[in-house]
Design a protein around this motif. Sequence first.
Motif, PDB file in Angstrom:
ATOM      1  N   SER B   5      31.265  50.545  48.809  1.00  0.00           N
ATOM      2  CA  SER B   5      32.424  50.837  47.962  1.00  0.00           C
ATOM      3  C   SER B   5      32.844  49.566  47.228  1.00  0.00           C
ATOM      4  O   SER B   5      33.940  49.052  47.421  1.00  0.00           O
ATOM      5  N   PHE B   7      33.765  47.955  44.007  1.00  0.00           N
ATOM      6  CA  PHE B   7      34.204  48.259  42.648  1.00  0.00           C
ATOM      7  C   PHE B   7      34.628  47.012  41.924  1.00  0.00           C
ATOM      8  O   PHE B   7      34.739  46.977  40.725  1.00  0.00           O
ATOM      9  N   PHE B   8      34.916  45.982  42.672  1.00  0.00           N
ATOM     10  CA  PHE B   8      35.383  44.746  42.036  1.00  0.00           C
ATOM     11  C   PHE B   8      34.488  43.627  42.525  1.00  0.00           C
ATOM     12  O   PHE B   8      34.070  43.615  43.675  1.00  0.00           O
ATOM     13  N   GLU B  10      35.264  40.693  43.301  1.00  0.00           N
ATOM     14  CA  GLU B  10      35.861  39.855  44.354  1.00  0.00           C
ATOM     15  C   GLU B  10      36.231  40.658  45.590  1.00  0.00           C
ATOM     16  O   GLU B  10      36.923  40.165  46.465  1.00  0.00           O
ATOM     17  N   VAL B  11      35.745  41.900  45.672  1.00  0.00           N
ATOM     18  CA  VAL B  11      36.207  42.744  46.767  1.00  0.00           C
ATOM     19  C   VAL B  11      35.913  42.149  48.131  1.00  0.00           C
ATOM     20  O   VAL B  11      36.719  42.203  49.056  1.00  0.00           O
TER      21      VAL B  11
END
Lengths: 384, 669
Positions: B5, B7-8, B10-11
Amino acid sequence: MTASAITRPGERDRLIVKLAQIDWTFTLVLCLIAATGAAMLYSISGLSWEPWAAKHLIRFGLCLALMIVLATVDVRIWFISAYPVYGFGLLLLIAVEVMGDVSLGAQRWLDLGVVRLQPSEIMKIGLVLALARFYHGLSAEAAKFSWRLVVPVVLIALPTLLVAHQPDLGTAVLLAATGGAVMVLAGLSLRVVVALAVTVAAAIPPFVMFVLHDYQRNRILTFLNPEADPSGSGYHILQSKIALGSGGLLGKGYGLGSQSQLNFLPEKHTDFIFATLAEEFGFVGCISVLLLYAAAITIALRIASISHSHFGRLGAAGVTATFALYVMINGAMVMGLAPVVGVPMPLLSFGGTVMLTVMIGFGLVQSVRVHRYSEITSGRGTLL
Amino acid sequence: MSEPSIFFSEVNERQGVFNRRAFLMGGLAGGGILALGGRLAQLQVLEFDRYRLMSTENQFNFRLIPPPRGRILDRFGVELASNRPNFRVLLVRDEINDIDATLDALSQLIPITPERRRQLLREISRSPKLVPVAVAEDLTWEEFSRVNVRTPELPGVTADMGEARVYPHGGAFAHVVGYVAKVSDRDVEAAGLNPDPLLHHPGFRIGKQGVEKALDAVLRGKSGAVKTEVDALGREVRKDPEGDIKPVAGKTVVLSLDADVQSRALEVLGEDSGACVVIDVQSGDLICMASAPSFDANQFVRGLTSAEYRALSEYERRPLLDKALSGTYPPGSTFKPMTALAALDSGMVNPNETVVCSGQMWFGNRFFHCWKRGGHGAQNMHEAIKNSCDIYFYQTALKIGPDRIARVAEAFGLGQTFDIGISGQKPGLVPSTAWKRKQYHQPWYPGESLSFGIGQGALSANALQLAVMTARLANGHKALNPRLIKSIGGVETPSGAAAADLPFRPEHMELVRSGMAAVANDTTGTAYRASQLGLGPVLMAGKTGTAQVRVISRAERASGVRSNDSLPWHLRDHALFVAFAPYDAPRYALSIIVQHGGGGAAVAAPKAREIMRVVLLKDAAIRARIESPLPMPEAPVSATGEVEGEAPPPPSDAMMPAAAATVSGGPTP
């Protein structure tokens, strides 16, 4: 149920699967704490279910059911309702400010005819949700220190100031501390944290002397020197310490606490129930209950850390922070380490509102665990 | 993790930061709980004892139970001081919110005058918070029960059944037994750092004078306590009989006094100011020690009003002063036996040698007078004692000097105090050349010896000393000590008879005694008429004394000395009398002083006779002797029937044969 079973599409949405995913160990710990509370309430009313013990158990049962229901609510629904809940809470706080019911010198309750609502309690959940919702869309870089942090600061400041104005200092401190905890968890620069801490510490003495109400100031001054007026304002702290200290290692025995049974202990069924426990079960009993609280906090934090969504992480951890702050503040107050502020021991003390708030919060925590794999896509650093 | 998951970009960084921060928060929470645990350990383990004590103090209320005060009895068990029930209402300020409302409610039940109410409010505001204050005392049973029924509705009010001290004889023993009164601040101070909690108990009375004061600790006993469990509002939850501490009653004190004699002495003294002491010449037991006028000791128990106190303290005859111990007076002629004994002991005076009394003698630059105008003529020692001739004793004192007289006086108990268990004795003064030098840095002037010889001048003594002096003389060999307290709690105190012998020859003392017998029994003796006991063979011997308190000027002497009746009270002579009886086998000695009473023979001796009669009649052995039929004389004697009743009219000789029969070496005419 094997790990592969729940990976099947649609499988996770089945109710039975969701129920199985609820953390039952965590639930058991909460039940143990509430049962201990009921046992203490039974003892101080002279070994009787009336007037507190039965009510406490019934309320907890209802709250437990609510928690389980909320646990099955998809975390995305929590996500969507975050700002509305916060907004609703804020509106209620403003309503109280305008036309609230003045009881015991403080405007805390909103009389809706059927129920008397305490909007500050709704705000405890609403604030955590709103902050988690906001940080969900914020980069780690921005969360560290940037102009965007004006938003969480305002989110925290608005309810805190409104509640402080009621005046309810205990809840205001709790709200500010919870908000601060979420900001730190989200990654606020530790340098900023230290700088703020120093500033706040420096600001406390003038704040106490010039801003607080007389009774609030007296409570703090009393805390600093309770023996100065043992029968007046120092009475609460002194009697609580006597109850605790006289419990000794193993306590005076169930139903035999003279301090609580003979009414020397004030608020023995609410804010000072821990002192009753300490008197009747002693050091061993106290440490056992504190370990239960520690277990609850650890499990909740663990749940937060396994969530895949940032909203879930911060939401669960924020609720846990509130819970932990309750325990710390009440414990310190009962033991004479903090001034007497009206903060109960969660789940142990008699009192419906706090129990409801805490259990709704744990509903979120359970939901985060049940829906830990859920993906939340929207809301990248925006308000909606 | 099957479903990535990300999505970014920097997640992972956000998750990493969160996990570190969550760990930090967990650590903080753990640290906080550890701190709470530490605080618990401190309170519950380390300071457990302290808080347990505080908890017990909260939970239990120890109500003080005052012990019954020990009784004071006379030698026959008659109560001189005892206790009576006292119903009263107490009030604890700490437990009352509205004192006015409580007093209003109380005044519906018992009478509280507005004045009493003001006084109460003052008392309440002054007393410590937790100390009860007595609202009313000596309530009737009805008033008491009316309050008692209502106490549940009146927090802080208790109806209490205490005890109050009572003195059944009122004033007769006010000085010697003393009295108890409210505890003063000074009493609390005197109790030191750790005062008996009883001192703060309302209704507790502390000994203020006499035996009550001297033996206060013994009479007081030990307080007990009732342990009750109370709640935060001070309401009694339950009693804990096992925790009760029983009070220990004060010990009973038995005095050597005789209530009948003492009461009679007070009656006889009447409105006169004075003192009377009666002593057993064998054991030293004090039978009577009275001071008049007296006051009602019971008044002091309840507390005097200022007007009552003023009346007592400002009265000229000073009822508050114990004249038997604290009043010192010139003994006057009652001292002449001492001078006579000193003369005999010195060997410088032959008792048969006579001195011619012409009524006055020139010495130094002035005349010294005898009490009898015109004089007694030639007097030997026996006659000089019998007639109380001043000139004889002037001459004798001059011859032997003051120090010999002082030595005898001191041997007989003058100028000293005795350990009789109560305080307040004044030693008086026996002058001597050494005293004069020390006190005034002056030599002894021979003129002073003249006054000393007749018991005047600097010499002073109290009634107890005069009684002891007479008892030692009557006893004839022992320097016995007086004893007032016979036993404490059943334990006998040492008798006064265990004393050293007097360093004088018995025949010298016998000579002096026979002079005293003549005073009372020779028809020409100074106190003959006043000394007839009317008790058959039991006779009294005595010596009168009239002590001058003013200087008689030459002009007055020429125109005639003013009689006592014409003088203001405080200038009149002191009347004194010392006596012992029965003369042939002395058992009791007596001294009486009537302050400013007039002549010893006219005023003091009749009173002494009345008191001595009671003393003798109470003695079983003597009574048996009085009541036994007279032995049938070999030759019929006509006058036996006349011994009964009052003294026969002079100059009957009826008494003399009887006296001569029983008295060896009887008086020479």
